[in-house]
Design a protein around this motif. Structure first.
Motif, PDB file in Angstrom:
ATOM      1  N   GLN A  17       0.835  -1.201   0.000  1.00  0.00           N
ATOM      2  CA  GLN A  17       0.000   0.000   0.000  1.00  0.00           C
ATOM      3  C   GLN A  17       0.870   1.251   0.000  1.00  0.00           C
ATOM      4  O   GLN A  17       1.792   1.381   0.791  1.00  0.00           O
ATOM      5  N   ARG A  18       0.564   2.165  -0.894  1.00  0.00           N
ATOM      6  CA  ARG A  18       1.375   3.374  -1.017  1.00  0.00           C
ATOM      7  C   ARG A  18       0.906   4.458  -0.063  1.00  0.00           C
ATOM      8  O   ARG A  18      -0.288   4.641   0.154  1.00  0.00           O
ATOM      9  N   ASN A  19       1.855   5.188   0.476  1.00  0.00           N
ATOM     10  CA  ASN A  19       1.567   6.380   1.254  1.00  0.00           C
ATOM     11  C   ASN A  19       1.380   7.529   0.262  1.00  0.00           C
ATOM     12  O   ASN A  19       2.299   7.845  -0.501  1.00  0.00           O
ATOM     13  N   PRO A  20       0.207   8.164   0.232  1.00  0.00           N
ATOM     14  CA  PRO A  20      -0.057   9.189  -0.788  1.00  0.00           C
ATOM     15  C   PRO A  20       0.962  10.316  -0.800  1.00  0.00           C
ATOM     16  O   PRO A  20       1.375  10.779  -1.868  1.00  0.00           O
ATOM     17  N   ALA A  21       1.389  10.783   0.377  1.00  0.00           N
ATOM     18  CA  ALA A  21       2.351  11.891   0.423  1.00  0.00           C
ATOM     19  C   ALA A  21       3.697  11.463  -0.141  1.00  0.00           C
ATOM     20  O   ALA A  21       4.336  12.207  -0.911  1.00  0.00           O
ATOM     21  N   SER A  22       4.145  10.265   0.220  1.00  0.00           N
ATOM     22  CA  SER A  22       5.423   9.770  -0.286  1.00  0.00           C
ATOM     23  C   SER A  22       5.351   9.521  -1.790  1.00  0.00           C
ATOM     24  O   SER A  22       6.287   9.820  -2.538  1.00  0.00           O
ATOM     25  N   GLU A  23       4.235   8.977  -2.246  1.00  0.00           N
ATOM     26  CA  GLU A  23       4.061   8.721  -3.678  1.00  0.00           C
ATOM     27  C   GLU A  23       4.129  10.034  -4.463  1.00  0.00           C
ATOM     28  O   GLU A  23       4.790  10.119  -5.509  1.00  0.00           O
ATOM     29  N   GLU A  24       3.443  11.058  -3.953  1.00  0.00           N
ATOM     30  CA  GLU A  24       3.447  12.365  -4.615  1.00  0.00           C
ATOM     31  C   GLU A  24       4.850  12.944  -4.667  1.00  0.00           C
ATOM     32  O   GLU A  24       5.282  13.481  -5.697  1.00  0.00           O
ATOM     33  N   ALA A  25       5.606  12.828  -3.561  1.00  0.00           N
ATOM     34  CA  ALA A  25       6.969  13.359  -3.522  1.00  0.00           C
ATOM     35  C   ALA A  25       7.866  12.648  -4.530  1.00  0.00           C
ATOM     36  O   ALA A  25       8.683  13.278  -5.211  1.00  0.00           O
ATOM     37  N   ILE A  26       7.711  11.336  -4.644  1.00  0.00           N
ATOM     38  CA  ILE A  26       8.541  10.557  -5.567  1.00  0.00           C
ATOM     39  C   ILE A  26       8.205  10.900  -7.012  1.00  0.00           C
ATOM     40  O   ILE A  26       9.097  11.130  -7.835  1.00  0.00           O
ATOM     41  N   LEU A  27       6.922  10.956  -7.339  1.00  0.00           N
ATOM     42  CA  LEU A  27       6.523  11.260  -8.716  1.00  0.00           C
ATOM     43  C   LEU A  27       6.911  12.683  -9.103  1.00  0.00           C
ATOM     44  O   LEU A  27       7.331  12.942 -10.237  1.00  0.00           O
ATOM     45  N   THR A  28       6.776  13.607  -8.164  1.00  0.00           N
ATOM     46  CA  THR A  28       7.170  14.993  -8.431  1.00  0.00           C
ATOM     47  C   THR A  28       8.670  15.084  -8.667  1.00  0.00           C
ATOM     48  O   THR A  28       9.129  15.748  -9.611  1.00  0.00           O
ATOM     49  N   ALA A  29       9.448  14.419  -7.818  1.00  0.00           N
ATOM     50  CA  ALA A  29      10.907  14.426  -7.979  1.00  0.00           C
ATOM     51  C   ALA A  29      11.312  13.815  -9.312  1.00  0.00           C
ATOM     52  O   ALA A  29      12.190  14.335 -10.011  1.00  0.00           O
ATOM     53  N   ARG A  75       0.934  10.812 -15.881  1.00  0.00           N
ATOM     54  CA  ARG A  75       0.742  12.174 -15.360  1.00  0.00           C
ATOM     55  C   ARG A  75       0.793  13.194 -16.488  1.00  0.00           C
ATOM     56  O   ARG A  75       0.013  14.145 -16.515  1.00  0.00           O
ATOM     57  N   GLN A  76       1.743  13.029 -17.384  1.00  0.00           N
ATOM     58  CA  GLN A  76       1.859  13.950 -18.510  1.00  0.00           C
ATOM     59  C   GLN A  76       0.632  13.878 -19.411  1.00  0.00           C
ATOM     60  O   GLN A  76       0.134  14.882 -19.899  1.00  0.00           O
ATOM     61  N   LYS A  77       0.165  12.673 -19.605  1.00  0.00           N
ATOM     62  CA  LYS A  77      -0.926  12.452 -20.550  1.00  0.00           C
ATOM     63  C   LYS A  77      -2.267  12.865 -19.997  1.00  0.00           C
ATOM     64  O   LYS A  77      -3.135  13.354 -20.731  1.00  0.00           O
ATOM     65  N   GLY A  78      -2.454  12.670 -18.666  1.00  0.00           N
ATOM     66  CA  GLY A  78      -3.744  12.977 -18.069  1.00  0.00           C
ATOM     67  C   GLY A  78      -4.807  11.991 -18.523  1.00  0.00           C
ATOM     68  O   GLY A  78      -4.502  10.918 -19.050  1.00  0.00           O
ATOM     69  N   GLU A  79      -6.050  12.350 -18.340  1.00  0.00           N
ATOM     70  CA  GLU A  79      -7.145  11.483 -18.756  1.00  0.00           C
ATOM     71  C   GLU A  79      -7.160  11.334 -20.268  1.00  0.00           C
ATOM     72  O   GLU A  79      -6.922  12.294 -21.009  1.00  0.00           O
ATOM     73  N   THR A  80      -7.423  10.127 -20.721  1.00  0.00           N
ATOM     74  CA  THR A  80      -7.504   9.860 -22.151  1.00  0.00           C
ATOM     75  C   THR A  80      -8.964   9.862 -22.570  1.00  0.00           C
ATOM     76  O   THR A  80      -9.764   9.084 -22.045  1.00  0.00           O
TER      77      THR A  80
END
Length: 204
Positions: A17-29, A75-80
């Protein structure tokens, strides 16, 4: 009426299970590293340093660099969206135009890297294979609507046929030819929709 890929399939997390804050930090980085240094600067180690996250955490959630790149790509693509013009032919042309246009303006470099990673990394190959299967099923809504309208015959292997259109785009991406004319895209769509055989041969 429009349909999004998110309406059809929802991505599931890999591993624990992913921690949302950590996931966001990793994807942003990860996105920042790509934007600042390109693919040559991108590595799990660099992402871990930038996000102040442990490498084991990243590998638990993204078992390969390609898996992480796929999430950045999303993330770049967004909703298709798959516009419903009322015509299967026009919907398919729009599908080709939209995908090739996105790859030409922003997402192509990342997706090429994912494909490259998959040639030598089994985990990356698995991630890419799962993604390709999911996308062909999602985009199949175009042909499903055609079946409902009576434009497309029933009992068609819809994901397999959509793979033909996706394969055209992938081949164009990998050979650096992302600017086919609309007439060329329409020609590809018409060839698949009507078949290749001459009428007298098709009747035999």
């Amino acid at each position: 009426m429009t349909t999004t890929a998110h309406d059809i399939t929802k991505r599931t997390s890999i591993g624990a299970q992913r921690n949302p804050a950590s996931e966001e930090a990793i994807l942003t980085a990860a996105a920042e590293i790509l934007r600042e240094g390109g693919l040559s600067a991108f590595s799990i180690e660099a992402v871990a340093r930038r996000a102040k996250a442990g490498k084991p955490t990243i590998y638990r959630w993204w078992p390969s660099k390609a898996a992480l790149l796929l999430d950045i790509y999303h993330r770049q693509k967004g909703e298709t969206f798959y516009p419903d013009t009322g015509s299967t032919r026009e919907d398919l042309i729009a599908f080709l135009e939209t995908l090739l246009g996105f790859w030409k303006t922003s997402g192509g470099e990342v997706f090429r890297s994912i494909i490259a990673e998959a040639q030598s990394d089994p985990a990356a190959l698995g991630a890419l294979r799962d993604y390709a299967v999911t996308r062909c099923r999602a985009s199949g809504i175009i042909l499903e609507r055609g079946v409902t309208r009576g434009e497309i015959r029933e009992a068609l292997d819809i994901p397999l046929v959509m793979e033909l259109f996706s394969s055209f785009c992938w081949q164009r991406l990998l050979t650096g030819r992302l600017d086919p004319s609309r007439d060329q895209m329409a020609h590809v769509v018409d060839a698949v929709l009507t078949g290749f055989a001459a009428k007298d041969r098709a009747a035999q």
